[in-house]
Design a protein around this motif. Structure first.
Motif, PDB file in Angstrom:
ATOM      1  N   UNK A 123       0.833  -1.203   0.000  1.00 10.62           N
ATOM      2  CA  UNK A 123       0.000   0.000   0.000  1.00 10.62           C
ATOM      3  C   UNK A 123       0.866   1.251   0.000  1.00 10.62           C
ATOM      4  N   UNK A 124       1.970   1.233   0.747  1.00 10.93           N
ATOM      5  CA  UNK A 124       2.903   2.363   0.768  1.00 10.93           C
ATOM      6  C   UNK A 124       3.445   2.612  -0.643  1.00 10.93           C
ATOM      7  N   UNK A 125       3.839   1.548  -1.320  1.00 10.67           N
ATOM      8  CA  UNK A 125       4.356   1.683  -2.685  1.00 10.67           C
ATOM      9  C   UNK A 125       3.277   2.235  -3.620  1.00 10.67           C
ATOM     10  N   UNK A 126       2.063   1.747  -3.487  1.00 12.90           N
ATOM     11  CA  UNK A 126       0.944   2.244  -4.308  1.00 12.90           C
ATOM     12  C   UNK A 126       0.742   3.734  -4.095  1.00 12.90           C
ATOM     13  N   UNK A 127       0.765   4.167  -2.847  1.00 10.27           N
ATOM     14  CA  UNK A 127       0.581   5.586  -2.518  1.00 10.27           C
ATOM     15  C   UNK A 127       1.708   6.414  -3.113  1.00 10.27           C
ATOM     16  N   UNK A 128       2.929   5.928  -3.017  1.00 17.41           N
ATOM     17  CA  UNK A 128       4.075   6.661  -3.557  1.00 17.41           C
ATOM     18  C   UNK A 128       3.974   6.853  -5.063  1.00 17.41           C
ATOM     19  N   UNK A 129       3.237   5.986  -5.746  1.00 22.33           N
ATOM     20  CA  UNK A 129       3.104   6.057  -7.200  1.00 22.33           C
ATOM     21  C   UNK A 129       1.906   6.886  -7.668  1.00 22.33           C
ATOM     22  N   UNK A 130       1.067   7.360  -6.742  1.00 26.17           N
ATOM     23  CA  UNK A 130      -0.105   8.143  -7.141  1.00 26.17           C
ATOM     24  C   UNK A 130       0.321   9.461  -7.786  1.00 26.17           C
ATOM     25  N   UNK A 131      -0.405   9.897  -8.810  1.00 27.29           N
ATOM     26  CA  UNK A 131      -0.087  11.185  -9.446  1.00 27.29           C
ATOM     27  C   UNK A 131      -0.135  12.328  -8.429  1.00 27.29           C
ATOM     28  N   UNK A 132       0.867  13.178  -8.470  1.00 23.67           N
ATOM     29  CA  UNK A 132       0.924  14.331  -7.582  1.00 23.67           C
ATOM     30  C   UNK A 132       1.618  14.086  -6.260  1.00 23.67           C
ATOM     31  N   UNK A 133       1.845  12.808  -5.906  1.00 20.55           N
ATOM     32  CA  UNK A 133       2.504  12.481  -4.634  1.00 20.55           C
ATOM     33  C   UNK A 133       4.003  12.687  -4.783  1.00 20.55           C
ATOM     34  N   UNK A 134       4.565  13.474  -3.873  1.00 21.46           N
ATOM     35  CA  UNK A 134       6.011  13.697  -3.858  1.00 21.46           C
ATOM     36  C   UNK A 134       6.721  12.622  -3.048  1.00 21.46           C
ATOM     37  N   UNK A 135       6.037  12.117  -2.016  1.00 21.86           N
ATOM     38  CA  UNK A 135       6.619  11.079  -1.185  1.00 21.86           C
ATOM     39  C   UNK A 135       5.644  10.632  -0.123  1.00 21.86           C
ATOM     40  N   UNK A 136       5.880   9.436   0.394  1.00 15.87           N
ATOM     41  CA  UNK A 136       5.090   8.900   1.491  1.00 15.87           C
ATOM     42  C   UNK A 136       6.055   8.172   2.420  1.00 15.87           C
ATOM     43  N   UNK A 137       5.905   8.407   3.711  1.00 20.24           N
ATOM     44  CA  UNK A 137       6.830   7.818   4.678  1.00 20.24           C
ATOM     45  C   UNK A 137       6.066   7.149   5.812  1.00 20.24           C
ATOM     46  N   UNK A 138       6.518   5.958   6.179  1.00 20.21           N
ATOM     47  CA  UNK A 138       5.972   5.245   7.323  1.00 20.21           C
ATOM     48  C   UNK A 138       6.440   5.946   8.595  1.00 20.21           C
ATOM     49  N   UNK A 139       5.509   6.342   9.438  1.00 18.68           N
ATOM     50  CA  UNK A 139       5.837   7.058  10.664  1.00 18.68           C
ATOM     51  C   UNK A 139       5.656   6.176  11.891  1.00 18.68           C
ATOM     52  N   UNK A 140       4.660   5.287  11.852  1.00 20.65           N
ATOM     53  CA  UNK A 140       4.323   4.486  13.027  1.00 20.65           C
ATOM     54  C   UNK A 140       3.786   3.146  12.568  1.00 20.65           C
ATOM     55  N   UNK A 141       4.135   2.074  13.293  1.00 21.79           N
ATOM     56  CA  UNK A 141       3.633   0.739  12.997  1.00 21.79           C
ATOM     57  C   UNK A 141       3.411   0.019  14.312  1.00 21.79           C
ATOM     58  N   UNK A 142       2.219  -0.554  14.473  1.00 29.34           N
ATOM     59  CA  UNK A 142       1.890  -1.270  15.700  1.00 29.34           C
ATOM     60  C   UNK A 142       1.191  -2.569  15.347  1.00 29.34           C
ATOM     61  N   UNK A 143       1.418  -3.588  16.158  1.00 23.83           N
ATOM     62  CA  UNK A 143       0.758  -4.878  16.003  1.00 23.83           C
ATOM     63  C   UNK A 143      -0.248  -5.044  17.130  1.00 23.83           C
ATOM     64  N   UNK A 144      -1.464  -5.423  16.777  1.00 24.52           N
ATOM     65  CA  UNK A 144      -2.495  -5.699  17.774  1.00 24.52           C
ATOM     66  C   UNK A 144      -2.901  -7.159  17.653  1.00 24.52           C
ATOM     67  N   UNK A 145      -3.117  -7.813  18.807  1.00 25.69           N
ATOM     68  CA  UNK A 145      -3.595  -9.196  18.765  1.00 25.69           C
ATOM     69  C   UNK A 145      -5.116  -9.209  18.661  1.00 25.69           C
ATOM     70  N   UNK A 146      -5.706 -10.384  18.659  1.00 24.63           N
ATOM     71  CA  UNK A 146      -7.146 -10.519  18.459  1.00 24.63           C
ATOM     72  C   UNK A 146      -7.967  -9.794  19.513  1.00 24.63           C
ATOM     73  N   UNK A 147      -7.400  -9.597  20.698  1.00 32.18           N
ATOM     74  CA  UNK A 147      -8.136  -8.883  21.758  1.00 32.18           C
ATOM     75  C   UNK A 147      -7.941  -7.364  21.673  1.00 32.18           C
ATOM     76  N   UNK A 148      -7.134  -6.909  20.723  1.00 27.55           N
ATOM     77  CA  UNK A 148      -6.883  -5.471  20.573  1.00 27.55           C
ATOM     78  C   UNK A 148      -5.712  -4.965  21.390  1.00 27.55           C
ATOM     79  N   UNK A 149      -5.000  -5.891  22.028  1.00 25.27           N
ATOM     80  CA  UNK A 149      -3.840  -5.531  22.841  1.00 25.27           C
ATOM     81  C   UNK A 149      -2.600  -5.405  21.957  1.00 25.27           C
ATOM     82  N   UNK A 150      -1.754  -4.435  22.266  1.00 26.33           N
ATOM     83  CA  UNK A 150      -0.496  -4.273  21.541  1.00 26.33           C
ATOM     84  C   UNK A 150       0.402  -5.465  21.801  1.00 26.33           C
ATOM     85  N   UNK A 151       1.116  -5.861  20.773  1.00 23.67           N
ATOM     86  CA  UNK A 151       2.052  -6.987  20.907  1.00 23.67           C
ATOM     87  C   UNK A 151       3.461  -6.490  20.957  1.00 23.67           C
TER      88      UNK A 151
END
Length: 86
Positions: A58-86
């Motif tokens: 999805x990041x790569x797709x966004x970076x290729x959209x017309x008019x986009x100069x750049x896209x950067x991942x700022x935050x990444x979190x994993x949640x388990x089935x109960x919604x708790x951070x892993x």
């Protein structure tokens, strides 16, 4: 079965005059929420996916959209089935 949910936040920078068009293109992508944007062409988006590969695709797709100069991942979190951070 792994019920992990990946939440990622990105900053997307585009040409200010193309902000509306880029926002419209972003809104068409699945599992993506548009949050804040500035008149300078910067936008904050949040993605949800089942694995890292989908986030990167999805990041790569966004970076290729017309008019986009750049896209950067700022935050990444994993949640388990109960919604708790892993």
């Amino acid at each position: 079965m792994d019920e992990t949910l990946h939440i990622a936040s990105l900053v997307v920078h585009c040409h200010p005059e193309q902000l509306d068009a880029v926002r419209a293109n972003l809104a068409r992508l699945p599992d993506l929420e548009l949050h804040q944007s500035s008149d300078a062409g910067k936008q904050v988006v949040v993605l949800e996916a089942r694995d890292e590969g989908a986030i990167l695709e999805r990041l790569h797709t966004i970076q290729q959209l017309p008019g986009v100069l750049g896209a950067a991942l700022i935050y990444h979190e994993l949640l388990d089935a109960s919604g708790e951070a892993r």
